[in-house]
Design an enzyme around this catalytic site. Sequence first.
Site, PDB file in Angstrom:
ATOM      1  N   ILE A   1       0.950  -1.235   0.035  1.00  0.00           N
ATOM      2  CA  ILE A   1       0.074   0.157   0.062  1.00  0.00           C
ATOM      3  C   ILE A   1       0.793   1.336   0.097  1.00  0.00           C
ATOM      4  O   ILE A   1       0.404   2.319  -0.593  1.00  0.00           O
ATOM      5  CB  ILE A   1      -1.049  -0.058   1.113  1.00  0.00           C
TER       6      ILE A   1
ATOM      7  N   ASN B   1      11.778  -8.884   6.986  1.00  0.00           N
ATOM      8  CA  ASN B   1      12.102  -8.115   7.995  1.00  0.00           C
ATOM      9  C   ASN B   1      11.787  -9.306   9.210  1.00  0.00           C
ATOM     10  O   ASN B   1      10.581  -9.721   9.132  1.00  0.00           O
ATOM     11  CB  ASN B   1      11.541  -6.999   8.090  1.00  0.00           C
TER      12      ASN B   1
ATOM     13  N   GLU C   1       6.965  -4.806  10.978  1.00  0.00           N
ATOM     14  CA  GLU C   1       5.773  -4.091  11.467  1.00  0.00           C
ATOM     15  C   GLU C   1       4.609  -4.811  11.574  1.00  0.00           C
ATOM     16  O   GLU C   1       3.579  -4.779  12.562  1.00  0.00           O
ATOM     17  CB  GLU C   1       5.538  -2.808  10.856  1.00  0.00           C
TER      18      GLU C   1
ATOM     19  N   HIS D   1       5.906 -12.415   5.761  1.00  0.00           N
ATOM     20  CA  HIS D   1       5.990 -11.910   4.393  1.00  0.00           C
ATOM     21  C   HIS D   1       7.299 -11.494   3.923  1.00  0.00           C
ATOM     22  O   HIS D   1       8.413 -11.224   4.452  1.00  0.00           O
ATOM     23  CB  HIS D   1       4.942 -10.576   4.383  1.00  0.00           C
TER      24      HIS D   1
ATOM     25  N   HIS E   1       9.081  -8.897   0.981  1.00  0.00           N
ATOM     26  CA  HIS E   1       9.041  -7.676   0.287  1.00  0.00           C
ATOM     27  C   HIS E   1       9.398  -7.981  -1.148  1.00  0.00           C
ATOM     28  O   HIS E   1      10.691  -8.550  -1.116  1.00  0.00           O
ATOM     29  CB  HIS E   1       9.565  -6.739   0.664  1.00  0.00           C
TER      30      HIS E   1
END
Length: 126
Positions: A40, A97, A105, A110, A112
């Site tokens: 997003i 991460n 976060e 996940h 990226h």
Amino acid sequence: MAENAPWTYDPSNIFARILRGEIPNKTVLDSAHTLAFHDIVPQAPVHVLVIPKGAYVDFAHFAAVATAEEIADFHRTCAKVCETVGLNADGFRVIANAGAHGHQEVPHYHLHILGGRPLGPMLVRA
Ligand code: 5GP
């Protein structure tokens, strides 16, 4: 899914809500065990997030507990995303991460996938 400890999964996280269809997403690929969608707040011209559909907190949790089928599907979907969005010719970066130092976060595992321009050095030296 096998033994879950020491990980505690919070089903209210934003990616769990996307998987339940409570929040819309711009889907790139949707497979048996994996969903890929556009970030997003993209950090590059192409910024796709790839998430397992299972309830895994982070990289270590997924690696320890996911089935071989889930792990294969996840990584093959990542590769297919690069092909689908046209990143293979010029290259791309994949980032996971984890934890406080990794600045994760959203507590649902996940990757990226970033590309579409030269991305520069991996990290700025502190
Ligand atoms: P992390 O810091 O956990 O590795 O990355 C979380 C990523 O999720 C961030 O890049 C952020 O922009 C993205 N993100 C957060 N909320 C949403 C959302 O509701 N939809 C989408 N598509 N991406 C989100």
